[in-house]
Design an enzyme around this catalytic site. Structure first.
Site, PDB file in Angstrom:
ATOM      1  N   GLY A  82       1.064  -0.995  -0.350  1.00  0.00           N
ATOM      2  CA  GLY A  82       0.142   0.615   0.287  1.00  0.00           C
ATOM      3  C   GLY A  82       1.033   1.614  -0.201  1.00  0.00           C
ATOM      4  NE  ARG A 146      -2.330  -4.346  -0.787  1.00  0.00           N
ATOM      5  CZ  ARG A 146      -1.879  -4.021   0.401  1.00  0.00           C
ATOM      6  NH1 ARG A 146      -0.226  -4.546   0.929  1.00  0.00           N
ATOM      7  NH2 ARG A 146      -2.145  -2.506   0.435  1.00  0.00           N
ATOM      8  CG  ASP A 177       3.188  -9.784   4.636  1.00  0.00           C
ATOM      9  OD1 ASP A 177       3.056 -10.762   5.261  1.00  0.00           O
ATOM     10  OD2 ASP A 177       2.289  -8.798   4.550  1.00  0.00           O
ATOM     11  CE  LYS A 203       4.267  -0.278   2.783  1.00  0.00           C
ATOM     12  NZ  LYS A 203       3.892  -0.349   1.632  1.00  0.00           N
ATOM     13  CB  THR A 204       3.079   0.169   6.885  1.00  0.00           C
ATOM     14  OG1 THR A 204       1.444   0.051   6.788  1.00  0.00           O
ATOM     15  CG2 THR A 204       3.778  -0.271   7.770  1.00  0.00           C
ATOM     16  CG  ASP A 206      -1.692  -0.583   8.147  1.00  0.00           C
ATOM     17  OD1 ASP A 206      -2.155   0.481   7.662  1.00  0.00           O
ATOM     18  OD2 ASP A 206      -1.579  -1.438   7.314  1.00  0.00           O
TER      19      ASP A 206
HETATM   20  P1  FBP Z   1       0.899  -1.882   3.976  1.00  0.00           P
HETATM   21  O1  FBP Z   1       0.476  -2.981   4.549  1.00  0.00           O
HETATM   22  O2  FBP Z   1       1.326  -2.887   2.296  1.00  0.00           O
HETATM   23  O3  FBP Z   1       1.096  -0.589   4.288  1.00  0.00           O
HETATM   24  O4  FBP Z   1      -0.911  -1.688   2.885  1.00  0.00           O
HETATM   25  C1  FBP Z   1      -1.895  -0.803   4.487  1.00  0.00           C
HETATM   26  C2  FBP Z   1      -3.183  -0.256   3.546  1.00  0.00           C
HETATM   27  O5  FBP Z   1      -3.217   0.735   3.545  1.00  0.00           O
HETATM   28  C3  FBP Z   1      -3.600  -0.421   4.880  1.00  0.00           C
HETATM   29  O6  FBP Z   1      -4.200  -0.142   6.247  1.00  0.00           O
HETATM   30  C4  FBP Z   1      -5.610  -0.700   4.378  1.00  0.00           C
HETATM   31  O7  FBP Z   1      -6.109  -1.730   4.420  1.00  0.00           O
HETATM   32  C5  FBP Z   1      -5.222  -1.521   3.212  1.00  0.00           C
HETATM   33  O8  FBP Z   1      -3.628  -0.858   2.886  1.00  0.00           O
HETATM   34  C6  FBP Z   1      -5.556  -1.787   1.740  1.00  0.00           C
HETATM   35  O9  FBP Z   1      -5.290  -1.938   0.778  1.00  0.00           O
HETATM   36  P2  FBP Z   1      -5.943  -1.694  -0.763  1.00  0.00           P
HETATM   37  O10 FBP Z   1      -4.299  -0.887  -1.399  1.00  0.00           O
HETATM   38  O11 FBP Z   1      -5.630  -2.476  -1.339  1.00  0.00           O
HETATM   39  O12 FBP Z   1      -7.124  -1.435  -1.100  1.00  0.00           O
END
Ligand code: FBP
Length: 559
Positions: A82, A146, A177, A203-204, A206
Protein backbone atom coordinates in the site's frame (compact mmCIF):
# COMPACT_ATOMS: atom_id res chain seq x y z
CA UNK A 1 4.79 20.78 -19.93
CA UNK A 2 3.53 19.40 -16.60
CA UNK A 3 1.30 21.75 -14.61
CA UNK A 4 2.14 21.91 -10.93
CA UNK A 5 -0.01 23.20 -8.08
CA UNK A 6 1.37 26.08 -5.97
CA UNK A 7 1.90 23.75 -2.97
CA UNK A 8 3.65 21.24 -5.22
CA UNK A 9 6.03 23.96 -6.41
CA UNK A 10 6.65 25.04 -2.81
CA UNK A 11 7.28 21.46 -1.63
CA UNK A 12 9.70 20.75 -4.49
CA UNK A 13 11.94 23.41 -2.92
CA UNK A 14 11.89 21.71 0.52
CA UNK A 15 15.35 20.45 1.46
CA UNK A 16 14.99 17.26 3.55
CA UNK A 17 17.21 17.00 6.59
CA UNK A 18 19.69 14.20 7.26
CA UNK A 19 21.22 12.85 10.49
CA UNK A 20 24.58 14.57 11.01
CA UNK A 21 26.40 11.23 10.57
CA UNK A 22 25.19 11.02 6.95
CA UNK A 23 25.68 14.66 6.01
CA UNK A 24 29.13 14.17 4.47
CA UNK A 25 27.99 11.33 2.25
CA UNK A 26 28.41 7.58 2.46
CA UNK A 27 32.14 7.62 1.67
CA UNK A 28 32.86 9.38 4.98
CA UNK A 29 31.34 6.89 7.36
CA UNK A 30 32.53 4.34 9.84
CA UNK A 31 30.43 1.33 10.70
CA UNK A 32 30.09 0.27 14.33
CA UNK A 33 28.87 -3.29 14.91
CA UNK A 34 26.61 -4.17 17.85
CA UNK A 35 26.44 -7.68 19.22
CA UNK A 36 25.09 -10.70 17.34
CA UNK A 37 21.28 -10.85 17.17
CA UNK A 38 18.55 -13.46 17.55
CA UNK A 39 15.05 -13.57 16.11
CA UNK A 40 12.28 -12.33 18.43
CA UNK A 41 10.89 -15.88 18.75
CA UNK A 42 11.28 -19.36 17.29
CA UNK A 43 15.07 -18.93 17.07
CA UNK A 44 15.87 -22.48 15.98
CA UNK A 45 13.38 -22.57 13.13
CA UNK A 46 14.30 -19.09 11.87
CA UNK A 47 18.03 -19.90 12.02
CA UNK A 48 17.47 -23.09 10.07
CA UNK A 49 15.55 -21.21 7.38
CA UNK A 50 18.07 -18.35 7.16
CA UNK A 51 21.35 -20.23 7.51
CA UNK A 52 23.37 -17.54 5.75
CA UNK A 53 21.81 -14.34 7.00
CA UNK A 54 20.78 -15.20 10.57
CA UNK A 55 22.40 -13.76 13.70
CA UNK A 56 24.19 -10.78 12.14
CA UNK A 57 24.86 -7.77 14.41
CA UNK A 58 22.92 -4.51 14.38
CA UNK A 59 25.05 -1.70 12.91
CA UNK A 60 25.32 2.05 13.46
CA UNK A 61 27.04 4.68 11.34
CA UNK A 62 29.31 7.42 12.66
CA UNK A 63 30.78 10.11 10.44
CA UNK A 64 34.45 9.63 9.79
CA UNK A 65 37.12 12.15 8.85
CA UNK A 66 38.73 9.83 6.31
CA UNK A 67 37.09 9.58 2.92
CA UNK A 68 36.95 6.26 1.06
CA UNK A 69 36.38 5.81 -2.62
CA UNK A 70 33.49 3.69 -3.67
CA UNK A 71 33.30 1.10 -6.45
CA UNK A 72 30.72 1.53 -9.22
CA UNK A 73 27.37 -0.01 -8.29
CA UNK A 74 24.03 -0.46 -10.00
CA UNK A 75 21.08 -0.66 -7.63
CA UNK A 76 17.42 -1.57 -8.22
CA UNK A 77 14.54 -0.28 -6.09
CA UNK A 78 11.00 -1.62 -5.58
CA UNK A 79 7.96 0.03 -3.97
CA UNK A 80 5.82 -2.71 -2.45
CA UNK A 81 2.30 -2.85 -0.97
CA UNK A 82 0.00 0.00 0.00
CA UNK A 83 1.06 3.57 -0.68
CA UNK A 84 2.56 5.58 2.18
CA UNK A 85 3.58 9.25 2.09
CA UNK A 86 7.32 9.65 1.61
CA UNK A 87 8.09 6.73 -0.72
CA UNK A 88 9.35 9.16 -3.36
CA UNK A 89 11.76 10.68 -0.86
CA UNK A 90 13.20 7.26 0.03
CA UNK A 91 14.05 6.89 -3.66
CA UNK A 92 15.40 10.47 -3.82
CA UNK A 93 17.63 9.86 -0.75
CA UNK A 94 18.87 6.58 -2.21
CA UNK A 95 19.58 8.24 -5.56
CA UNK A 96 21.42 11.21 -4.03
CA UNK A 97 23.58 8.98 -1.81
CA UNK A 98 24.39 6.69 -4.72
CA UNK A 99 25.30 9.50 -7.13
CA UNK A 100 27.24 11.32 -4.42
CA UNK A 101 29.30 8.18 -3.75
CA UNK A 102 30.19 7.71 -7.41
CA UNK A 103 28.59 9.58 -10.30
CA UNK A 104 28.85 6.46 -12.49
CA UNK A 105 26.48 4.55 -10.19
CA UNK A 106 23.03 3.83 -11.61
CA UNK A 107 19.64 3.48 -9.95
CA UNK A 108 16.91 1.43 -11.63
CA UNK A 109 13.27 1.50 -10.51
CA UNK A 110 11.26 -1.70 -11.00
CA UNK A 111 7.76 -0.91 -12.25
CA UNK A 112 4.49 -1.89 -10.57
CA UNK A 113 5.93 -3.41 -7.39
CA UNK A 114 7.76 -6.73 -6.95
CA UNK A 115 6.40 -8.04 -10.28
CA UNK A 116 8.71 -5.48 -11.98
CA UNK A 117 11.87 -7.32 -10.93
CA UNK A 118 10.39 -10.70 -11.91
CA UNK A 119 9.23 -9.52 -15.32
CA UNK A 120 12.17 -7.19 -15.99
CA UNK A 121 10.07 -4.01 -16.21
CA UNK A 122 12.13 -1.04 -15.13
CA UNK A 123 13.22 2.56 -15.67
CA UNK A 124 16.60 4.18 -15.07
CA UNK A 125 16.45 7.24 -12.85
CA UNK A 126 17.99 10.54 -13.91
CA UNK A 127 18.25 13.88 -12.09
CA UNK A 128 15.41 15.31 -14.14
CA UNK A 129 13.12 12.37 -13.49
CA UNK A 130 13.75 12.29 -9.73
CA UNK A 131 13.51 16.06 -9.28
CA UNK A 132 9.84 16.16 -10.30
CA UNK A 133 8.94 13.80 -7.45
CA UNK A 134 10.91 15.21 -4.50
CA UNK A 135 8.75 15.70 -1.38
CA UNK A 136 5.60 14.57 -3.17
CA UNK A 137 3.17 11.91 -1.97
CA UNK A 138 2.19 8.74 -3.80
CA UNK A 139 4.13 5.87 -5.32
CA UNK A 140 3.42 6.88 -8.90
CA UNK A 141 7.09 7.47 -9.69
CA UNK A 142 7.35 3.73 -10.49
CA UNK A 143 4.05 2.32 -9.13
CA UNK A 144 3.54 -0.35 -6.50
CA UNK A 145 2.01 -3.81 -6.28
CA UNK A 146 1.27 -6.63 -3.87
CA UNK A 147 2.93 -9.55 -5.68
CA UNK A 148 4.58 -11.78 -3.09
CA UNK A 149 8.21 -12.43 -3.94
CA UNK A 150 8.75 -15.86 -2.42
CA UNK A 151 9.11 -18.73 -4.88
CA UNK A 152 12.29 -20.27 -6.31
CA UNK A 153 11.06 -19.46 -9.80
CA UNK A 154 10.51 -15.78 -8.93
CA UNK A 155 13.97 -15.57 -7.32
CA UNK A 156 15.56 -17.07 -10.43
CA UNK A 157 13.78 -14.59 -12.74
CA UNK A 158 14.84 -11.73 -10.45
CA UNK A 159 18.44 -12.92 -10.63
CA UNK A 160 18.34 -12.98 -14.44
CA UNK A 161 16.98 -9.43 -14.54
CA UNK A 162 19.62 -8.20 -12.06
CA UNK A 163 22.39 -9.88 -14.07
CA UNK A 164 21.15 -8.23 -17.27
CA UNK A 165 21.29 -4.78 -15.62
CA UNK A 166 24.47 -5.56 -13.70
CA UNK A 167 22.58 -4.81 -10.47
CA UNK A 168 24.46 -5.73 -7.30
CA UNK A 169 21.88 -4.56 -4.74
CA UNK A 170 18.11 -4.36 -4.48
CA UNK A 171 16.21 -2.06 -2.09
CA UNK A 172 12.68 -3.16 -1.17
CA UNK A 173 10.50 -0.44 0.32
CA UNK A 174 7.63 -2.21 2.08
CA UNK A 175 5.76 -3.30 5.19
CA UNK A 176 6.13 -6.46 7.28
CA UNK A 177 5.17 -8.86 4.48
CA UNK A 178 7.34 -7.17 1.84
CA UNK A 179 10.31 -7.10 4.20
CA UNK A 180 9.75 -10.77 5.02
CA UNK A 181 10.09 -11.32 1.27
CA UNK A 182 13.20 -9.10 1.27
CA UNK A 183 14.72 -11.41 3.91
CA UNK A 184 13.88 -14.51 1.83
CA UNK A 185 15.40 -12.95 -1.29
CA UNK A 186 18.53 -11.86 0.60
CA UNK A 187 19.01 -15.41 1.91
CA UNK A 188 18.47 -16.94 -1.54
CA UNK A 189 20.96 -14.54 -3.17
CA UNK A 190 23.64 -15.42 -0.59
CA UNK A 191 22.90 -19.15 -0.73
CA UNK A 192 23.33 -19.09 -4.49
CA UNK A 193 26.52 -17.00 -4.40
CA UNK A 194 25.03 -14.30 -6.59
CA UNK A 195 26.80 -11.42 -4.83
CA UNK A 196 23.54 -9.43 -4.86
CA UNK A 197 22.60 -7.61 -1.66
CA UNK A 198 19.06 -6.87 -0.44
CA UNK A 199 18.14 -4.00 1.89
CA UNK A 200 14.63 -3.19 3.18
CA UNK A 201 13.04 0.12 4.19
CA UNK A 202 10.21 0.22 6.78
CA UNK A 203 7.03 1.50 5.10
CA UNK A 204 3.36 1.45 6.08
CA UNK A 205 0.84 4.01 7.26
CA UNK A 206 -0.45 1.29 9.61
CA UNK A 207 2.44 1.88 12.04
CA UNK A 208 2.64 -1.83 12.85
CA UNK A 209 6.19 -2.38 11.58
CA UNK A 210 8.01 -1.26 14.69
CA UNK A 211 10.09 -2.77 17.45
CA UNK A 212 13.01 -1.82 19.65
CA UNK A 213 15.14 -1.02 16.61
CA UNK A 214 12.55 0.52 14.29
CA UNK A 215 10.75 3.33 16.09
CA UNK A 216 8.14 3.90 13.39
CA UNK A 217 7.40 3.02 9.78
CA UNK A 218 7.29 5.94 7.37
CA UNK A 219 3.95 7.35 6.29
CA UNK A 220 2.33 6.93 9.72
CA UNK A 221 3.15 10.53 10.66
CA UNK A 222 1.62 12.11 7.54
CA UNK A 223 -1.37 9.80 7.35
CA UNK A 224 -2.33 10.34 10.99
CA UNK A 225 -1.86 14.11 10.72
CA UNK A 226 -4.06 14.10 7.61
CA UNK A 227 -6.81 12.02 9.25
CA UNK A 228 -6.57 14.17 12.39
CA UNK A 229 -7.05 17.29 10.29
CA UNK A 230 -10.16 15.75 8.69
CA UNK A 231 -11.56 14.51 12.02
CA UNK A 232 -10.98 17.97 13.50
CA UNK A 233 -12.97 19.49 10.64
CA UNK A 234 -15.82 17.04 11.19
CA UNK A 235 -15.77 17.70 14.93
CA UNK A 236 -16.20 21.41 14.21
CA UNK A 237 -19.09 20.62 11.89
CA UNK A 238 -20.72 18.37 14.47
CA UNK A 239 -20.21 20.99 17.17
CA UNK A 240 -21.73 23.66 14.92
CA UNK A 241 -24.80 21.80 13.69
CA UNK A 242 -25.23 19.67 16.83
CA UNK A 243 -27.40 17.16 14.96
CA UNK A 244 -25.24 14.24 13.81
CA UNK A 245 -23.21 11.45 15.28
CA UNK A 246 -20.27 10.89 12.92
CA UNK A 247 -18.88 7.35 12.78
CA UNK A 248 -15.38 7.51 11.32
CA UNK A 249 -13.60 4.30 10.38
CA UNK A 250 -9.85 4.78 9.98
CA UNK A 251 -7.41 2.65 8.00
CA UNK A 252 -4.70 0.58 9.57
CA UNK A 253 -5.67 -3.00 8.75
CA UNK A 254 -5.20 -5.09 11.92
CA UNK A 255 -3.50 -2.77 14.37
CA UNK A 256 -5.28 0.29 15.82
CA UNK A 257 -2.21 2.56 15.93
CA UNK A 258 -3.61 4.94 13.31
CA UNK A 259 -7.01 5.29 15.01
CA UNK A 260 -5.35 5.73 18.40
CA UNK A 261 -2.91 8.39 17.21
CA UNK A 262 -5.64 10.28 15.32
CA UNK A 263 -7.80 10.14 18.46
CA UNK A 264 -5.01 11.52 20.66
CA UNK A 265 -4.61 14.38 18.21
CA UNK A 266 -8.34 15.20 18.15
CA UNK A 267 -10.00 13.89 21.36
CA UNK A 268 -13.28 12.51 19.95
CA UNK A 269 -16.13 11.24 22.18
CA UNK A 270 -15.66 7.54 21.46
CA UNK A 271 -12.55 5.67 20.32
CA UNK A 272 -12.66 1.92 19.88
CA UNK A 273 -9.37 0.03 20.00
CA UNK A 274 -9.43 -3.43 18.42
CA UNK A 275 -6.70 -4.83 20.67
CA UNK A 276 -8.74 -3.84 23.75
CA UNK A 277 -11.91 -5.38 22.29
CA UNK A 278 -10.02 -8.64 21.80
CA UNK A 279 -8.33 -8.59 25.23
CA UNK A 280 -11.63 -7.91 27.00
CA UNK A 281 -13.41 -10.45 24.77
CA UNK A 282 -16.05 -7.85 23.94
CA UNK A 283 -18.86 -9.21 21.80
CA UNK A 284 -20.47 -7.08 19.09
CA UNK A 285 -23.42 -6.65 21.41
CA UNK A 286 -21.25 -5.39 24.28
CA UNK A 287 -19.59 -2.86 21.95
CA UNK A 288 -23.07 -1.64 21.05
CA UNK A 289 -23.92 -1.42 24.79
CA UNK A 290 -20.80 0.66 25.41
CA UNK A 291 -21.55 3.10 22.57
CA UNK A 292 -25.29 3.30 23.30
CA UNK A 293 -24.52 4.18 26.91
CA UNK A 294 -22.45 7.20 25.82
CA UNK A 295 -25.00 8.24 23.17
CA UNK A 296 -27.84 8.13 25.71
CA UNK A 297 -25.90 9.94 28.43
CA UNK A 298 -24.88 12.68 26.00
CA UNK A 299 -28.45 12.94 24.77
CA UNK A 300 -29.69 13.27 28.35
CA UNK A 301 -27.41 16.26 28.74
CA UNK A 302 -28.83 17.82 25.57
CA UNK A 303 -26.17 16.62 23.13
CA UNK A 304 -27.58 14.56 20.28
CA UNK A 305 -24.28 14.62 18.44
CA UNK A 306 -20.80 13.22 18.76
CA UNK A 307 -17.80 11.64 17.09
CA UNK A 308 -16.83 7.97 17.17
CA UNK A 309 -13.50 6.74 15.80
CA UNK A 310 -13.38 3.09 14.71
CA UNK A 311 -10.25 1.19 13.67
CA UNK A 312 -10.44 -0.49 10.26
CA UNK A 313 -9.68 -3.99 11.54
CA UNK A 314 -12.19 -3.96 14.43
CA UNK A 315 -14.44 -6.65 13.00
CA UNK A 316 -11.71 -9.32 13.08
CA UNK A 317 -10.93 -8.59 16.74
CA UNK A 318 -14.49 -9.13 17.99
CA UNK A 319 -14.16 -12.74 19.20
CA UNK A 320 -17.29 -14.21 17.56
CA UNK A 321 -16.60 -12.31 14.33
CA UNK A 322 -12.91 -13.25 14.26
CA UNK A 323 -13.78 -16.92 14.61
CA UNK A 324 -16.47 -16.70 11.91
CA UNK A 325 -14.16 -14.78 9.53
CA UNK A 326 -11.31 -17.27 9.90
CA UNK A 327 -13.74 -20.16 9.23
CA UNK A 328 -15.06 -18.17 6.25
CA UNK A 329 -11.53 -17.52 4.88
CA UNK A 330 -10.93 -21.29 4.66
CA UNK A 331 -14.30 -21.84 3.01
CA UNK A 332 -13.69 -19.01 0.52
CA UNK A 333 -10.30 -20.53 -0.37
CA UNK A 334 -12.03 -23.83 -1.18
CA UNK A 335 -14.78 -22.12 -3.21
CA UNK A 336 -12.46 -19.83 -5.16
CA UNK A 337 -12.64 -21.78 -8.40
CA UNK A 338 -16.07 -23.37 -7.88
CA UNK A 339 -18.18 -21.93 -10.70
CA UNK A 340 -21.47 -22.96 -9.07
CA UNK A 341 -20.53 -20.62 -6.22
CA UNK A 342 -18.97 -17.78 -8.20
CA UNK A 343 -21.98 -17.60 -10.54
CA UNK A 344 -24.59 -17.88 -7.76
CA UNK A 345 -26.82 -14.95 -6.71
CA UNK A 346 -26.07 -13.09 -3.46
CA UNK A 347 -28.76 -14.90 -1.46
CA UNK A 348 -27.66 -18.30 -2.86
CA UNK A 349 -24.09 -17.49 -1.84
CA UNK A 350 -25.27 -16.66 1.70
CA UNK A 351 -26.96 -20.06 2.01
CA UNK A 352 -23.98 -21.98 0.55
CA UNK A 353 -21.63 -20.28 2.99
CA UNK A 354 -23.98 -20.78 5.96
CA UNK A 355 -24.24 -24.49 5.16
CA UNK A 356 -20.46 -24.81 5.25
CA UNK A 357 -19.74 -22.71 8.35
CA UNK A 358 -19.75 -24.37 11.78
CA UNK A 359 -23.17 -23.99 13.40
CA UNK A 360 -21.96 -21.28 15.83
CA UNK A 361 -20.27 -19.31 13.03
CA UNK A 362 -23.27 -19.78 10.72
CA UNK A 363 -25.49 -18.14 13.35
CA UNK A 364 -23.14 -15.14 13.58
CA UNK A 365 -22.98 -14.83 9.78
CA UNK A 366 -26.76 -15.11 9.43
CA UNK A 367 -27.30 -12.35 12.02
CA UNK A 368 -25.47 -9.76 9.90
CA UNK A 369 -27.13 -7.30 7.50
CA UNK A 370 -26.99 -8.36 3.81
CA UNK A 371 -24.55 -5.53 2.99
CA UNK A 372 -21.95 -6.83 5.45
CA UNK A 373 -22.57 -10.47 4.45
CA UNK A 374 -21.84 -9.54 0.83
CA UNK A 375 -18.72 -7.58 1.77
CA UNK A 376 -17.43 -10.54 3.75
CA UNK A 377 -17.57 -12.61 0.57
CA UNK A 378 -15.46 -10.17 -1.49
CA UNK A 379 -12.07 -11.28 -2.90
CA UNK A 380 -9.37 -12.15 -0.33
CA UNK A 381 -5.98 -10.42 -0.25
CA UNK A 382 -2.84 -12.29 -1.45
CA UNK A 383 -2.54 -13.85 2.05
CA UNK A 384 -6.07 -15.31 1.89
CA UNK A 385 -7.41 -12.75 4.38
CA UNK A 386 -10.59 -10.73 4.16
CA UNK A 387 -9.90 -7.15 2.97
CA UNK A 388 -11.03 -5.15 5.99
CA UNK A 389 -10.95 -1.89 4.01
CA UNK A 390 -13.96 -3.23 2.09
CA UNK A 391 -16.09 -3.98 5.17
CA UNK A 392 -18.25 -1.12 6.31
CA UNK A 393 -18.02 -1.77 10.04
CA UNK A 394 -19.00 1.85 10.68
CA UNK A 395 -22.34 1.22 8.92
CA UNK A 396 -22.85 -2.04 10.79
CA UNK A 397 -22.42 -0.23 14.11
CA UNK A 398 -24.78 2.57 13.07
CA UNK A 399 -27.45 0.08 12.04
CA UNK A 400 -27.19 -1.93 15.23
CA UNK A 401 -27.13 1.17 17.45
CA UNK A 402 -30.18 2.61 15.65
CA UNK A 403 -32.20 -0.53 16.23
CA UNK A 404 -31.13 -0.71 19.86
CA UNK A 405 -32.15 2.94 20.39
CA UNK A 406 -35.50 2.32 18.65
CA UNK A 407 -36.17 -0.53 21.06
CA UNK A 408 -35.21 1.70 23.99
CA UNK A 409 -37.47 4.44 22.67
CA UNK A 410 -40.42 2.04 22.51
CA UNK A 411 -39.66 0.96 26.07
CA UNK A 412 -39.55 4.62 27.19
CA UNK A 413 -35.81 4.46 27.96
CA UNK A 414 -34.61 6.94 25.35
CA UNK A 415 -36.22 10.16 24.28
CA UNK A 416 -33.39 11.79 22.31
CA UNK A 417 -32.51 11.79 18.61
CA UNK A 418 -29.91 9.68 16.83
CA UNK A 419 -28.97 10.63 13.31
CA UNK A 420 -25.65 9.29 12.03
CA UNK A 421 -23.21 9.91 9.19
CA UNK A 422 -20.53 7.41 8.24
CA UNK A 423 -17.02 8.07 6.92
CA UNK A 424 -14.02 5.97 6.00
CA UNK A 425 -10.63 7.68 6.00
CA UNK A 426 -7.89 5.67 4.37
CA UNK A 427 -7.03 6.54 0.82
CA UNK A 428 -7.33 10.26 1.72
CA UNK A 429 -4.12 10.05 3.73
CA UNK A 430 -1.99 7.44 2.00
CA UNK A 431 -0.74 9.69 -0.77
CA UNK A 432 -0.74 13.09 0.93
CA UNK A 433 2.40 15.18 0.48
CA UNK A 434 4.78 13.83 3.14
CA UNK A 435 4.89 15.94 6.30
CA UNK A 436 8.19 17.62 7.13
CA UNK A 437 8.90 14.70 9.44
CA UNK A 438 8.19 12.03 6.81
CA UNK A 439 10.02 14.00 4.09
CA UNK A 440 13.15 14.05 6.32
CA UNK A 441 12.74 10.52 7.68
CA UNK A 442 12.18 8.96 4.25
CA UNK A 443 15.06 10.82 2.63
CA UNK A 444 17.30 9.65 5.50
CA UNK A 445 16.08 6.04 5.21
CA UNK A 446 16.87 5.99 1.49
CA UNK A 447 20.26 7.68 1.92
CA UNK A 448 21.08 5.27 4.74
CA UNK A 449 20.00 2.27 2.63
CA UNK A 450 22.81 3.11 0.24
CA UNK A 451 25.27 3.40 3.14
CA UNK A 452 24.33 -0.19 4.13
CA UNK A 453 24.87 -1.30 0.53
CA UNK A 454 28.22 0.48 0.36
CA UNK A 455 29.40 -1.48 3.39
CA UNK A 456 28.45 -4.73 1.65
CA UNK A 457 25.59 -5.64 4.00
CA UNK A 458 22.61 -7.76 3.03
CA UNK A 459 19.39 -8.87 4.74
CA UNK A 460 19.22 -5.60 6.71
CA UNK A 461 16.43 -3.09 7.26
CA UNK A 462 17.47 0.57 6.99
CA UNK A 463 17.06 2.03 10.46
CA UNK A 464 16.98 5.68 11.55
CA UNK A 465 16.34 6.18 15.26
CA UNK A 466 16.11 8.84 17.99
CA UNK A 467 13.27 10.33 15.97
CA UNK A 468 11.77 12.55 18.66
CA UNK A 469 14.96 14.66 18.52
CA UNK A 470 15.89 17.08 15.72
CA UNK A 471 16.97 15.32 12.53
CA UNK A 472 20.68 16.05 12.91
CA UNK A 473 20.65 13.94 16.10
CA UNK A 474 19.01 10.95 14.46
CA UNK A 475 20.99 7.70 14.58
CA UNK A 476 21.47 5.89 11.28
CA UNK A 477 22.25 2.20 10.96
CA UNK A 478 20.77 -1.18 10.13
CA UNK A 479 18.91 -4.08 11.73
CA UNK A 480 19.11 -7.67 10.47
CA UNK A 481 15.68 -8.57 9.08
CA UNK A 482 15.82 -12.00 10.72
CA UNK A 483 15.97 -10.30 14.13
CA UNK A 484 12.32 -9.25 13.79
CA UNK A 485 10.99 -12.61 12.67
CA UNK A 486 8.93 -15.40 14.16
CA UNK A 487 6.89 -18.32 12.81
CA UNK A 488 3.19 -17.76 12.05
CA UNK A 489 0.45 -19.71 10.30
CA UNK A 490 -0.23 -18.53 6.74
CA UNK A 491 -2.55 -20.44 4.39
CA UNK A 492 -2.53 -23.29 6.91
CA UNK A 493 1.30 -23.55 6.99
CA UNK A 494 3.87 -22.25 9.49
CA UNK A 495 5.96 -19.55 7.77
CA UNK A 496 8.73 -17.16 8.87
CA UNK A 497 7.30 -13.62 9.05
CA UNK A 498 8.22 -10.27 10.55
CA UNK A 499 6.23 -9.89 13.74
CA UNK A 500 3.44 -7.28 13.53
CA UNK A 501 3.33 -4.74 16.37
CA UNK A 502 -0.18 -4.28 17.74
CA UNK A 503 -1.24 -1.55 20.19
CA UNK A 504 0.16 -2.38 23.63
CA UNK A 505 -2.57 -2.11 26.22
CA UNK A 506 0.06 -1.73 28.94
CA UNK A 507 1.86 1.07 27.06
CA UNK A 508 1.78 4.84 27.60
CA UNK A 509 -0.07 5.59 24.36
CA UNK A 510 -3.17 3.53 25.14
CA UNK A 511 -3.02 4.77 28.75
CA UNK A 512 -3.30 8.35 27.53
CA UNK A 513 -6.61 7.43 25.85
CA UNK A 514 -7.82 5.39 28.81
CA UNK A 515 -7.12 8.20 31.29
CA UNK A 516 -9.16 10.67 29.26
CA UNK A 517 -11.92 8.54 27.82
CA UNK A 518 -14.74 9.46 30.17
CA UNK A 519 -13.90 13.15 30.05
CA UNK A 520 -13.75 13.16 26.23
CA UNK A 521 -16.99 11.13 26.01
CA UNK A 522 -19.14 13.57 27.93
CA UNK A 523 -17.37 16.91 27.58
CA UNK A 524 -16.47 18.22 24.18
CA UNK A 525 -12.70 18.41 24.37
CA UNK A 526 -12.33 18.40 20.61
CA UNK A 527 -8.99 19.47 19.19
CA UNK A 528 -8.84 20.93 15.68
CA UNK A 529 -5.30 20.24 14.46
CA UNK A 530 -5.65 21.86 11.00
CA UNK A 531 -3.14 21.31 8.20
CA UNK A 532 0.10 21.10 10.16
CA UNK A 533 1.98 18.71 7.92
CA UNK A 534 4.12 21.30 6.18
CA UNK A 535 3.87 24.78 7.72
CA UNK A 536 2.94 26.20 11.09
CA UNK A 537 4.43 26.28 14.57
CA UNK A 538 7.53 24.10 14.44
CA UNK A 539 6.63 22.66 17.85
CA UNK A 540 3.82 20.88 16.00
CA UNK A 541 4.62 20.61 12.33
CA UNK A 542 8.25 19.52 12.50
CA UNK A 543 7.88 16.91 15.21
CA UNK A 544 6.62 13.37 15.06
CA UNK A 545 3.49 11.73 16.43
CA UNK A 546 2.10 11.71 19.97
CA UNK A 547 2.52 7.92 19.86
CA UNK A 548 6.25 8.04 19.35
CA UNK A 549 6.79 10.86 21.83
CA UNK A 550 4.94 8.95 24.57
CA UNK A 551 6.76 5.73 23.74
CA UNK A 552 10.16 7.43 23.74
CA UNK A 553 9.56 9.38 26.96
CA UNK A 554 8.60 6.12 28.72
CA UNK A 555 11.72 4.42 27.33
CA UNK A 556 13.97 7.31 28.40
CA UNK A 557 12.39 7.39 31.88
CA UNK A 558 13.19 3.70 32.33
CA UNK A 559 16.89 4.10 31.35
P1 FBP B 1 0.56 -1.94 3.59
O1 FBP B 1 0.46 -2.86 4.77
O2 FBP B 1 0.99 -2.62 2.36
O3 FBP B 1 1.39 -0.73 3.90
O4 FBP B 1 -0.91 -1.37 3.28
C1 FBP B 1 -1.65 -0.83 4.29
C2 FBP B 1 -3.07 -0.47 3.91
O5 FBP B 1 -3.16 0.90 3.61
C3 FBP B 1 -4.03 -0.86 5.03
O6 FBP B 1 -4.15 0.17 5.98
C4 FBP B 1 -5.30 -1.16 4.28
O7 FBP B 1 -6.08 -2.11 4.96
C5 FBP B 1 -4.81 -1.75 3.00
O8 FBP B 1 -3.53 -1.19 2.77
C6 FBP B 1 -5.72 -1.45 1.84
O9 FBP B 1 -5.22 -2.10 0.72
P2 FBP B 1 -5.61 -1.74 -0.77
O10 FBP B 1 -4.77 -0.57 -1.14
O11 FBP B 1 -5.19 -2.95 -1.52
O12 FBP B 1 -7.05 -1.40 -0.82
Amino acid sequence: MKKLSPLQIERLQYQPKLPSSLQNGVNSLELVEGSATQSVRDQEQIQALFENTYGKPTVTFNSSSSSNSSEVRNVGVILSGGQAPGGHNVIAGLYDALKNANSSNKLYGFLGGPSGIIEGKYVEFTDEFINDYRNTGGFDIIGSGRTKLETEEQFKSSLEVCKKLNISAVVIIGGDDSNTNAALLAEWFVKNNTGIQVIGCPKTIDGDLKNEQIEISFGFDTATKTYAELIGNIQRDANSAKKYWHFIKIMGRSASHVALEAALQTQPNVTLISEEVEAKKMSLSSIIDYMVDIIVRRSNSGKNFGIAVIPEGLIEFIPEMGSMISNLNDIMASLESDSSFTSASASEKFSIVESKLSSENAKVYASLPALIKTQLLADRDPHGNVQVSKIETEKLLIEMISSRLDEMKSAGQFSGKFSAQSHFFGYEGRCAFPSNFDADYCYSLGFNAFALINFGLTGYLSSVRNLTQPADQWIAGGVPLTMMMNMEKRHGEMKPVIQKALVRLDGPVFKQLQDNREDWAMNDRYLFPGAVQYFGPSSVCDITTVTLQLERSKELASV
